[in-house]
Design an enzyme around this catalytic site. Sequence first.
Site, PDB file in Angstrom:
ATOM      1  N   ASP A  84       0.822  -1.217   0.000  1.00 38.24           N
ATOM      2  CA  ASP A  84       0.000   0.000   0.000  1.00 38.24           C
ATOM      3  C   ASP A  84       0.849   1.256   0.000  1.00 38.24           C
ATOM      4  OD1 ASP A  84       0.755  -0.611   2.723  1.00 38.24           O
ATOM      5  OD2 ASP A  84      -0.696   0.881   3.391  1.00 38.24           O
ATOM      6  N   GLU A 179       0.300  -1.269   5.633  1.00 35.90           N
ATOM      7  CA  GLU A 179       1.337  -0.799   6.546  1.00 35.90           C
ATOM      8  C   GLU A 179       1.166   0.688   6.832  1.00 35.90           C
ATOM      9  OE1 GLU A 179       5.407   0.833   7.619  1.00 35.90           O
ATOM     10  OE2 GLU A 179       4.022   1.368   6.006  1.00 35.90           O
TER      11      GLU A 179
END
Length: 411
Positions: A84, A179
Site C-alpha cells: 500500500d 502498513e
Amino acid sequence: MSNYENLVPRFLRYVQVNTRSDEFSKTIPSSANQTAFLKTLMAELTEIGLAEVKYNDKNGYVTALLPSNLDKAVPTIGFIAHVDTADFNSEGVQPQIHENYDGQSVIALDAAGEYVLDPAEFPNLKNYRGQTLITTDGTTLLGADDKAGIAEIMTAMAYLVAHPQLKHGSIKVGFGPDEEIGTGADHFDVADFAADFAYTVDGGPLGELEYETFNAAAAHIEIKGKNVHTSSAKGVLVNALQLGIDFQNALPQAEVPEQTEGREGFYHLLRFKGDVEHATLDYIIRDFERTGLTARKQKMVAIANQLNQQYPDRVALTLTDQYYNMIDIMKTHMSVVTLAEQAMAALDIEPDETPVRGGTDGSKISFMGLPTPNLFAGGENMHGRYEYVAVETMAKATDVILEIIQRNAKV
C-alpha cells in the site's frame, strides 16, 4: 552483481498501480485495489518459479517459498514488503526518469515547473551525482515506499532462480497490505510464514539498517457540544470546536513533529473536524521509551478529565497502542543485525543504524516472535509529490538481500 535487467521495469510497472490504503475501511486489505495488486504479485512469483505461492484471506498477505538448494540445514530467512501507499494522491502515477543527475540542478517535476526538487531544499539530492533518479510528475506520490522494496525482493528471487549455482537456504517472501495505516501486520501469521528471522525491505536511503523504532499510540477524541441560538447562548452554548482547541492548546506546544528530532517524542494532531455540536480530533503519539509513551497517554487523559470537570461528560478519549520499539526484542537477537551489517560491509556500504522516527511492520512482527529489522529500499521524501528513488540504490538493496542470503548459506 548490481546489473538486474528487470529491476527498473518491475518498479515502474508496480508504481503505476494505485494501491492506496484506506484507514476508514473495515476490510482486510482496506482497499480492493491492494487485493488485486497482490494477486498480480502471486502470478509473478509463480512465473519466476517460487513454490507454495498463496494468498491468505485472513490477513491479506501473499507468501511464497524459494526452497533451499543446500545439502545442510541453515536458518530460513524471510523478506517482507508492503504493497500500500500513503494518504496522498496515488492515481495516475507517471514516473519520470532523470539519467546522470549532476547533484546540483533543480529538477522540474511538472511541465509548468510549479513543483521542483531543489538541492537547496532537499540537500540529500547532492548524494546522487551521476546517478539515475526516478521522480514523480508533481501530481502524485511515487510509491517507492514500498514498491521499491517489492521490486528488490522480487528481483533477488528471480536472480537466485536464474543462477542456481548460488547457494542458499530456504527463503520466504511476504507481501502484505495496510502498513501505511498501521494495521497491516496485525494479523500476520508467524507460524505459517515459518521463518527463523526476517527483514522488512522498507527503509529509506542507502545503508539504512533499522532495529530501533518509536513506541506508538493513537488517540481519538469525541466532543459533544450544545448548540443554541447565539442570542441566548450565554451560560448554555457549549462549542465543541472550542473544546477541541482547548484540548490541543493544553498539550506541550513544542512537542510536535516539526519541532522535534533525534530521540525526542511528540504529539501529532492528524485531523480536527466538526462544528459547534460535535467535533473529533485524531492524534498519533510517539516516544522511544515505553515509559515516555505511557506518560504522554496519561497527559492526554488528564486533559480530558480536566475538560470534563468543567463541561461534564463532553469529552470522550480513546487511546490505542499501535506498536512498540522493536529494540526490546532485537537486543536479544542482534545476530540478525550483525548478518546485515556484514553483508553491507562486504558491499562497501556503511550501515546507518540511526533509530527510526517511525515504525515498520517489523515492529509488530518482532513482538509476534519473528525478529524483523528493516533494510533500506532507497526512497526519499516519501509520502508526497517530492518522492524519488535512485536506480543505483535499488540495485544495491538487491545486492544486500542476495549477500545476506549467501552469507546465511555458509553458517
